[in-house]
Design a protein around this motif. Structure first.
Motif, PDB file in Angstrom:
ATOM      1  N   ILE A 116      43.639  42.559   7.458  1.00 32.15           N
ATOM      2  CA  ILE A 116      42.298  42.778   7.989  1.00 32.15           C
ATOM      3  C   ILE A 116      41.516  43.611   6.981  1.00 32.15           C
ATOM      4  CG2 ILE A 116      40.987  44.061   9.737  1.00 32.15           C
ATOM      5  CD1 ILE A 116      42.997  43.151  11.801  1.00 32.15           C
ATOM      6  N   SER A 117      40.282  43.223   6.708  1.00 26.01           N
ATOM      7  CA  SER A 117      39.405  44.018   5.847  1.00 26.01           C
ATOM      8  C   SER A 117      38.137  44.379   6.606  1.00 26.01           C
ATOM      9  CB  SER A 117      39.062  43.269   4.549  1.00 26.01           C
ATOM     10  OG  SER A 117      38.267  42.127   4.819  1.00 26.01           O
ATOM     11  N   LEU A 118      37.537  45.498   6.227  1.00 24.37           N
ATOM     12  CA  LEU A 118      36.300  45.994   6.834  1.00 24.37           C
ATOM     13  C   LEU A 118      35.224  45.958   5.760  1.00 24.37           C
ATOM     14  CD1 LEU A 118      37.872  49.233   8.410  1.00 24.37           C
ATOM     15  CD2 LEU A 118      37.854  46.922   9.398  1.00 24.37           C
ATOM     16  N   VAL A 119      34.181  45.186   5.978  1.00 23.28           N
ATOM     17  CA  VAL A 119      33.159  44.972   4.956  1.00 23.28           C
ATOM     18  C   VAL A 119      31.806  45.461   5.457  1.00 23.28           C
ATOM     19  CG1 VAL A 119      32.195  43.302   3.325  1.00 23.28           C
ATOM     20  CG2 VAL A 119      34.419  42.851   4.392  1.00 23.28           C
ATOM     21  N   TYR A 120      31.187  46.358   4.701  1.00 26.24           N
ATOM     22  CA  TYR A 120      29.853  46.863   5.046  1.00 26.24           C
ATOM     23  C   TYR A 120      28.859  46.384   3.995  1.00 26.24           C
ATOM     24  CZ  TYR A 120      26.069  50.066   6.304  1.00 26.24           C
ATOM     25  OH  TYR A 120      24.859  50.598   6.681  1.00 26.24           O
ATOM     26  N   PHE A 121      27.869  45.622   4.437  1.00 20.10           N
ATOM     27  CA  PHE A 121      26.821  45.114   3.549  1.00 20.10           C
ATOM     28  C   PHE A 121      25.577  45.999   3.693  1.00 20.10           C
ATOM     29  CE2 PHE A 121      29.337  41.476   5.040  1.00 20.10           C
ATOM     30  CZ  PHE A 121      29.743  40.914   3.839  1.00 20.10           C
ATOM     31  N   TRP A 122      25.231  46.712   2.639  1.00 15.41           N
ATOM     32  CA  TRP A 122      24.019  47.532   2.682  1.00 15.41           C
ATOM     33  C   TRP A 122      22.836  46.638   2.332  1.00 15.41           C
ATOM     34  CZ3 TRP A 122      21.545  51.690  -0.750  1.00 15.41           C
ATOM     35  CH2 TRP A 122      20.818  52.582   0.056  1.00 15.41           C
ATOM     36  N   VAL A 123      21.939  46.467   3.289  1.00 14.20           N
ATOM     37  CA  VAL A 123      20.887  45.450   3.213  1.00 14.20           C
ATOM     38  C   VAL A 123      19.570  46.087   2.785  1.00 14.20           C
ATOM     39  CG1 VAL A 123      19.648  43.695   4.546  1.00 14.20           C
ATOM     40  CG2 VAL A 123      22.066  44.141   5.015  1.00 14.20           C
ATOM     41  N   PRO A 124      18.774  45.417   1.922  1.00 14.23           N
ATOM     42  CA  PRO A 124      17.488  45.978   1.518  1.00 14.23           C
ATOM     43  C   PRO A 124      16.446  45.839   2.616  1.00 14.23           C
ATOM     44  CG  PRO A 124      17.725  43.794   0.599  1.00 14.23           C
ATOM     45  CD  PRO A 124      19.042  44.122   1.276  1.00 14.23           C
ATOM     46  N   LEU A 125      15.358  46.582   2.466  1.00 17.94           N
ATOM     47  CA  LEU A 125      14.212  46.393   3.351  1.00 17.94           C
ATOM     48  C   LEU A 125      13.748  44.946   3.226  1.00 17.94           C
ATOM     49  CD1 LEU A 125      12.366  48.150   5.195  1.00 17.94           C
ATOM     50  CD2 LEU A 125      10.786  48.280   3.277  1.00 17.94           C
ATOM     51  N   THR A 126      13.530  44.300   4.355  1.00 15.55           N
ATOM     52  CA  THR A 126      13.312  42.853   4.349  1.00 15.55           C
ATOM     53  C   THR A 126      11.848  42.428   4.355  1.00 15.55           C
ATOM     54  OG1 THR A 126      13.450  42.795   6.765  1.00 15.55           O
ATOM     55  CG2 THR A 126      15.505  42.481   5.543  1.00 15.55           C
ATOM     56  N   THR A 127      10.925  43.388   4.346  1.00 10.90           N
ATOM     57  CA  THR A 127       9.509  43.041   4.519  1.00 10.90           C
ATOM     58  C   THR A 127       8.742  42.933   3.203  1.00 10.90           C
ATOM     59  OG1 THR A 127       9.017  45.394   4.833  1.00 10.90           O
ATOM     60  CG2 THR A 127       9.401  44.064   6.813  1.00 10.90           C
ATOM     61  N   ILE A 128       9.397  43.188   2.069  1.00 14.12           N
ATOM     62  CA  ILE A 128       8.704  43.093   0.781  1.00 14.12           C
ATOM     63  C   ILE A 128       9.474  42.165  -0.149  1.00 14.12           C
ATOM     64  CG2 ILE A 128       7.593  45.348   0.915  1.00 14.12           C
ATOM     65  CD1 ILE A 128       9.845  46.506  -0.760  1.00 14.12           C
ATOM     66  N   ASP A 129       8.753  41.576  -1.100  1.00 16.78           N
ATOM     67  CA  ASP A 129       9.397  40.683  -2.064  1.00 16.78           C
ATOM     68  C   ASP A 129      10.386  41.445  -2.939  1.00 16.78           C
ATOM     69  OD1 ASP A 129       8.107  38.446  -1.182  1.00 16.78           O
ATOM     70  OD2 ASP A 129       6.648  38.362  -2.820  1.00 16.78           O
ATOM     71  N   ILE A 130      11.444  40.759  -3.323  1.00 15.75           N
ATOM     72  CA  ILE A 130      12.472  41.328  -4.192  1.00 15.75           C
ATOM     73  C   ILE A 130      12.083  41.031  -5.639  1.00 15.75           C
ATOM     74  CG2 ILE A 130      14.929  41.284  -4.780  1.00 15.75           C
ATOM     75  CD1 ILE A 130      15.420  40.273  -1.884  1.00 15.75           C
ATOM     76  N   VAL A 131      11.775  42.078  -6.396  1.00 14.81           N
ATOM     77  CA  VAL A 131      11.338  41.918  -7.799  1.00 14.81           C
ATOM     78  C   VAL A 131      12.012  42.992  -8.653  1.00 14.81           C
ATOM     79  CG1 VAL A 131       9.105  40.902  -7.208  1.00 14.81           C
ATOM     80  CG2 VAL A 131       9.312  43.387  -7.412  1.00 14.81           C
ATOM     81  N   PRO A 132      12.205  42.721  -9.954  1.00 17.28           N
ATOM     82  CA  PRO A 132      12.849  43.697 -10.832  1.00 17.28           C
ATOM     83  C   PRO A 132      12.007  44.959 -11.023  1.00 17.28           C
ATOM     84  CG  PRO A 132      12.950  41.499 -11.792  1.00 17.28           C
ATOM     85  CD  PRO A 132      12.005  41.422 -10.626  1.00 17.28           C
ATOM     86  N   SER A 133      12.694  46.045 -11.357  1.00 18.80           N
ATOM     87  CA  SER A 133      11.998  47.280 -11.712  1.00 18.80           C
ATOM     88  C   SER A 133      11.186  47.063 -12.980  1.00 18.80           C
ATOM     89  CB  SER A 133      13.025  48.392 -11.942  1.00 18.80           C
ATOM     90  OG  SER A 133      12.439  49.483 -12.612  1.00 18.80           O
ATOM     91  N   PRO A 134       9.911  47.442 -12.999  1.00 25.30           N
ATOM     92  CA  PRO A 134       9.102  47.288 -14.215  1.00 25.30           C
ATOM     93  C   PRO A 134       9.701  48.007 -15.422  1.00 25.30           C
ATOM     94  CG  PRO A 134       7.720  47.844 -12.325  1.00 25.30           C
ATOM     95  CD  PRO A 134       9.142  48.020 -11.880  1.00 25.30           C
ATOM     96  N   ASP A 135      10.456  49.085 -15.178  1.00 24.37           N
ATOM     97  CA  ASP A 135      11.051  49.835 -16.277  1.00 24.37           C
ATOM     98  C   ASP A 135      12.182  49.086 -16.959  1.00 24.37           C
ATOM     99  OD1 ASP A 135       9.360  51.993 -15.798  1.00 24.37           O
ATOM    100  OD2 ASP A 135      10.754  52.910 -14.376  1.00 24.37           O
ATOM    101  N   LEU A 136      12.659  48.003 -16.319  1.00 24.77           N
ATOM    102  CA  LEU A 136      13.755  47.225 -16.894  1.00 24.77           C
ATOM    103  C   LEU A 136      13.281  45.868 -17.399  1.00 24.77           C
ATOM    104  CD1 LEU A 136      16.463  48.103 -14.211  1.00 24.77           C
ATOM    105  CD2 LEU A 136      16.103  49.170 -16.451  1.00 24.77           C
ATOM    106  N   VAL A 137      11.966  45.751 -17.545  1.00 26.07           N
ATOM    107  CA  VAL A 137      11.352  44.524 -18.068  1.00 26.07           C
ATOM    108  C   VAL A 137      10.536  44.883 -19.294  1.00 26.07           C
ATOM    109  CG1 VAL A 137       9.712  42.668 -17.594  1.00 26.07           C
ATOM    110  CG2 VAL A 137      11.233  43.470 -15.775  1.00 26.07           C
ATOM    111  N   ASP A 138      10.774  44.184 -20.406  1.00 27.90           N
ATOM    112  CA  ASP A 138       9.982  44.378 -21.619  1.00 27.90           C
ATOM    113  C   ASP A 138      10.034  43.104 -22.450  1.00 27.90           C
ATOM    114  OD1 ASP A 138      12.443  44.399 -23.051  1.00 27.90           O
ATOM    115  OD2 ASP A 138      12.615  46.578 -22.824  1.00 27.90           O
ATOM    116  N   ALA A 139       9.466  43.165 -23.642  1.00 25.56           N
ATOM    117  CA  ALA A 139       9.392  41.966 -24.485  1.00 25.56           C
ATOM    118  C   ALA A 139      10.781  41.446 -24.854  1.00 25.56           C
ATOM    119  CB  ALA A 139       8.591  42.283 -25.746  1.00 25.56           C
ATOM    120  N   ASN A 140      11.728  42.358 -25.009  1.00 28.71           N
ATOM    121  CA  ASN A 140      13.086  41.942 -25.370  1.00 28.71           C
ATOM    122  C   ASN A 140      13.923  41.526 -24.168  1.00 28.71           C
ATOM    123  OD1 ASN A 140      12.704  42.505 -28.141  1.00 28.71           O
ATOM    124  ND2 ASN A 140      13.036  44.693 -27.752  1.00 28.71           N
ATOM    125  N   ASN A 141      13.460  41.912 -23.003  1.00 26.02           N
ATOM    126  CA  ASN A 141      14.184  41.575 -21.777  1.00 26.02           C
ATOM    127  C   ASN A 141      13.160  41.195 -20.705  1.00 26.02           C
ATOM    128  OD1 ASN A 141      16.438  41.254 -20.097  1.00 26.02           O
ATOM    129  ND2 ASN A 141      16.280  43.359 -19.343  1.00 26.02           N
TER     130      ASN A 141
END
Length: 380
Positions: A324-349
């Motif tokens: 038996i395993s116990l699995v907890y899924f931590w879920v994001p807020l569901t009312t906003i679009d899922i988009v990357p952090s602007p700080d992790l987006v640049d010309a090279n990435n």
């Protein structure tokens, strides 16, 4: 916790004779899905295993080749969270942040110790899970998971037309649904069931938030972007039951997949069965006493613009011991679009994903367990 070792192997209402001879520690159950406690004769002769029903048989090219206890010397990260709470010791905290960052970059998976979820709580929840899965199949069907609902009893991660996994699950969405199900299963009352669920979820939710702060601290990104998805959110709990199987390398406990959520916290118990994919190869995760496992989910992969990857994982079964395993899924807020952090987006990435909402993600996950995020990639 005692092992659950039935005289028959059962998956839902299916029942198969055991390949080993057992002596009952109690009366035989009235229905095939009840799971009595057993002990094995010391010198019991082997019987010929019965064939697994075709509805559980995987095509040969999809069958697992790594057994549940085929552990390697490859060291999966084990991180001691105690140092992160040493007040004023910045060096110790930075060490934990660096360890988590390295694990996220190279594995998408790690195990944690000194996490704050006491063994007593884990034992109580495990005991309640044992009690639930030991009920007759007809009783569990009283709380069958309904289409469109997030709670109840049912097969784990299976959609219409799939080969059935050698496992079953019980899903919780909130305290009210847990109480409603307990009332249906045990009309005389079962406060332990609900109290154990509630206390465990509170502890693991707090732990998930704590781990997330450590993860974000290692990203060199504005925490505010991630806080939008984690403030006032919660999680889903699922109990998985993997009965022993007469032919474990012909079926699968849980098919290869990635998780849809931010991160997952797993108590896998003392028996091997969890496997993760590393560099294209499957690795059996050795259970560690007192440890919980953490893996990155699809949502966190998108928020980090794929700097951290959602790790493929699966569960395999074995011939003699149920798990038996116990699995907890931590879920994001569901009312906003899922988009990357602007700080992790640049010309090279550049930004790798088109914006999408949580409902779209979960619907896509139901159709594509393993490569869900490929459906949201931006065109080059």
């Amino acid at each position: 916790m005692p092992d659950i070792s039935p005289s028959h192997f059962n998956v839902g209402c299916e029942s198969f004779p055991s390949p080993l001879q057992y002596q009952d520690a109690g009366p035989e159950p009235a229905t095939p899905w009840s799971v009595p406690m057993m002990k094995m004769h010391a010198n019991a002769p082997l019987r010929r295993p019965s064939a697994v029903s075709e509805k559980f048989l995987l095509p040969e090219h999809q069958r697992p080749t790594v057994q549940h206890d085929d552990f390697t010397n490859l060291e999966i990260p084990i991180i001691d969270l105690a140092a992160y709470d040493l007040e004023g010791d910045e060096s110790a905290m930075e060490t934990v942040v660096a360890q988590v960052r390295d694990a996220c970059l190279n594995w998408g998976f790690f195990q944690i110790i000194n996490h704050g979820v006491e063994e007593e709580i884990l034992s109580r929840v495990q005991s309640q899970a044992n009690r639930l899965f030991s009920l007759p199949y007809s009783d569990k069907m009283k709380v069958q998971k309904q289409p469109g609902k997030y709670s109840g009893y049912g097969h784990v991660t299976a959609k219409e037309g799939d080969i059935r996994p050698w496992s079953e699950g019980f899903y919780f969405s909130d305290e009210k649904s847990a109480a409603d199900h307990a009332q249906q299963l045990w009309p005389e009352g079962n406060n332990d069931f609900v109290d154990s669920y509630k206390e465990y979820c509170e502890k693991v939710k707090h732990l998930s938030s704590r781990v997330m702060r450590i993860i974000v601290a290692g990203l060199e990104a504005d925490p505010a972007h991630f806080e939008k998805y984690t403030t006032d959110t919660g999680g889903l709990l699922r109990w998985n039951f993997y009965p022993a199987c007469p032919e474990p390398l012909k079926t699968i406990g849980l098919t290869a997949h990635t998780d849809f959520n931010l991160l997952t916290v797993l108590h896998q118990g003392e028996i091997g069965g969890l496997q993760i994919q590393k560099d294209g190869k499957w690795i059996a995760v050795r259970p560690r006493p007192g440890a919980l496992a953490v893996n990155i989910g699809d949502t966190l992969q998108v928020l980090t613009n794929a700097k951290y990857k959602s790790v493929p994982h699966r569960a395999v079964v074995n011939t003699t011991r149920s798990r038996i395993s116990l699995v907890y899924f931590w879920v994001p807020l569901t009312t906003i679009d899922i988009v990357p952090s602007p700080d992790l987006v640049d010309a090279n990435n550049p930004c790798k994903y088109k914006p999408f909402n949580f409902e779209t993600l979960t619907k896509t996950k139901q159709m594509s367990f393993l490569n869900t995020l490929d459906h949201f990639l931006r065109e080059e």
